[in-house]
Design a protein around this motif. Structure first.
Motif, mmCIF file in Angstrom:
data_model
loop_
_atom_site.group_PDB
_atom_site.id
_atom_site.type_symbol
_atom_site.label_atom_id
_atom_site.label_comp_id
_atom_site.label_asym_id
_atom_site.label_seq_id
_atom_site.Cartn_x
_atom_site.Cartn_y
_atom_site.Cartn_z
ATOM 1 N N ALA A 64 0.372 2.766 3.620
ATOM 2 C CA ALA A 64 -0.300 2.000 4.980
ATOM 3 C C ALA A 64 0.723 2.474 5.927
ATOM 4 C CB ALA A 64 -0.287 0.808 4.776
ATOM 5 N N GLN A 65 0.135 2.700 7.298
ATOM 6 C CA GLN A 65 0.996 2.991 8.348
ATOM 7 C C GLN A 65 1.515 1.816 9.108
ATOM 8 O OE1 GLN A 65 0.038 6.169 11.614
ATOM 9 N NE2 GLN A 65 -1.327 4.490 12.266
ATOM 10 N N THR A 88 2.897 -0.890 11.869
ATOM 11 C CA THR A 88 2.439 -1.014 13.412
ATOM 12 C C THR A 88 3.563 -0.958 14.192
ATOM 13 O OG1 THR A 88 2.903 -3.460 13.061
ATOM 14 C CG2 THR A 88 0.474 -2.649 12.801
ATOM 15 N N TRP A 142 4.329 5.844 7.334
ATOM 16 C CA TRP A 142 3.552 5.528 6.181
ATOM 17 C C TRP A 142 4.568 5.149 5.074
ATOM 18 C CZ3 TRP A 142 -1.841 5.593 5.867
ATOM 19 C CH2 TRP A 142 -2.558 5.919 7.164
ATOM 20 N N LYS A 151 -5.547 -6.814 8.138
ATOM 21 C CA LYS A 151 -5.656 -7.628 9.352
ATOM 22 C C LYS A 151 -5.385 -9.036 9.118
ATOM 23 C CE LYS A 151 -9.017 -4.748 11.651
ATOM 24 N NZ LYS A 151 -10.279 -4.398 12.063
ATOM 25 N N PHE A 157 0.582 -3.413 9.084
ATOM 26 C CA PHE A 157 0.067 -2.109 8.794
ATOM 27 C C PHE A 157 -1.174 -2.084 10.016
ATOM 28 C CE2 PHE A 157 1.750 -2.653 4.773
ATOM 29 C CZ PHE A 157 2.829 -1.858 4.621
ATOM 30 N N ASN A 158 -1.561 -0.742 10.354
ATOM 31 C CA ASN A 158 -2.892 -0.713 11.451
ATOM 32 C C ASN A 158 -3.717 0.293 10.398
ATOM 33 O OD1 ASN A 158 -1.704 1.924 11.856
ATOM 34 N ND2 ASN A 158 -0.990 1.194 13.753
ATOM 35 N N LYS A 159 -3.252 0.975 9.483
ATOM 36 C CA LYS A 159 -4.150 1.752 8.769
ATOM 37 C C LYS A 159 -3.640 1.950 7.260
ATOM 38 C CE LYS A 159 -4.767 5.289 12.189
ATOM 39 N NZ LYS A 159 -4.430 6.863 12.497
ATOM 40 N N TYR A 160 -4.470 2.137 6.423
ATOM 41 C CA TYR A 160 -4.080 2.451 4.979
ATOM 42 C C TYR A 160 -5.055 3.299 4.217
ATOM 43 C CZ TYR A 160 -8.057 -0.663 2.834
ATOM 44 O OH TYR A 160 -9.143 -1.157 2.426
ATOM 45 N N GLU A 161 -4.508 4.011 3.394
ATOM 46 C CA GLU A 161 -5.462 4.870 2.450
ATOM 47 C C GLU A 161 -4.910 5.030 0.987
ATOM 48 O OE1 GLU A 161 -4.450 9.415 3.626
ATOM 49 O OE2 GLU A 161 -4.448 8.309 5.304
ATOM 50 N N LYS A 214 2.975 12.394 3.672
ATOM 51 C CA LYS A 214 2.440 11.259 4.411
ATOM 52 C C LYS A 214 3.569 10.194 4.727
ATOM 53 C CE LYS A 214 -1.260 10.091 5.712
ATOM 54 N NZ LYS A 214 -2.511 10.231 6.653
#
Length: 156
Positions: A29-30, A32, A38, A114, A120-124, A134
């Motif tokens: 995850a990225q 915030t 990441w 959230k 974090f604001n994104k994950y993959e 990454k």
């Protein structure tokens, strides 16, 4: 001197998707607060907590679930120093002393980044080869050490 350095006790989760062992995908995850950083979910161990209790708490706080199956635990604590670009954010600590856990998301587990205080604001989910491209540069060596251990032991 290293003896004068202060390391924050911390846990980290190497999370595999619920497709494991058929498919080996790692959750990253990225952050915030650090642009482009990441990483795996991780966090401090509170006074009186065991690493395992901290792991479950941190997973709830960071990804909205702790519905995981623990596969393995890295046998040692791993220390790393913060790079100068982020060290002020974590003052008075010079780095972290981490305990790593390899976990698998249980089937149908939903991730929710959230959370009350989003970290974090994104994950993959990424494969091994993409993981090291990454993740933030100062964690790559530690991540490689941990994942290579889990591979040698037959977990990955």
């Amino acid at each position: 001197m290293e003896n004068n350095k202060s390391y924050r006790p911390n846990v980290a989760a190497v999370i595999l998707s619920s497709s494991y062992p058929n498919k080996c995908e790692f959750f990253i995850a990225q952050r915030t607060d650090i642009k482009g950083a990441w990483q795996f979910p991780q966090g401090g161990i509170d006074e009186g907590e065991t690493p395992l209790v901290a792991l479950y708490r941190e997973l709830m706080e960071e990804i909205g679930t702790n519905d995981v199956e623990i596969i393995a635990e890295y046998p040692d604590w791993i220390k790393y120093d913060f790079p100068p670009s982020v060290s002020k954010k974590f003052y008075p600590f010079d780095g972290q002393k981490q305990k790593y856990f390899l976990v698998r998301l249980k089937n149908n587990t939903l991730i929710n980044i959230k959370t009350a205080v989003p970290e974090f604001n994104k994950y993959e989910f990424v494969i091994y080869e993409t993981l090291f491209e990454k993740v933030t540069h100062f964690k790559r060596q530690v991540y490689k050490q941990v994942i290579d251990y889990f591979k040698r032991e037959g977990y990955l």
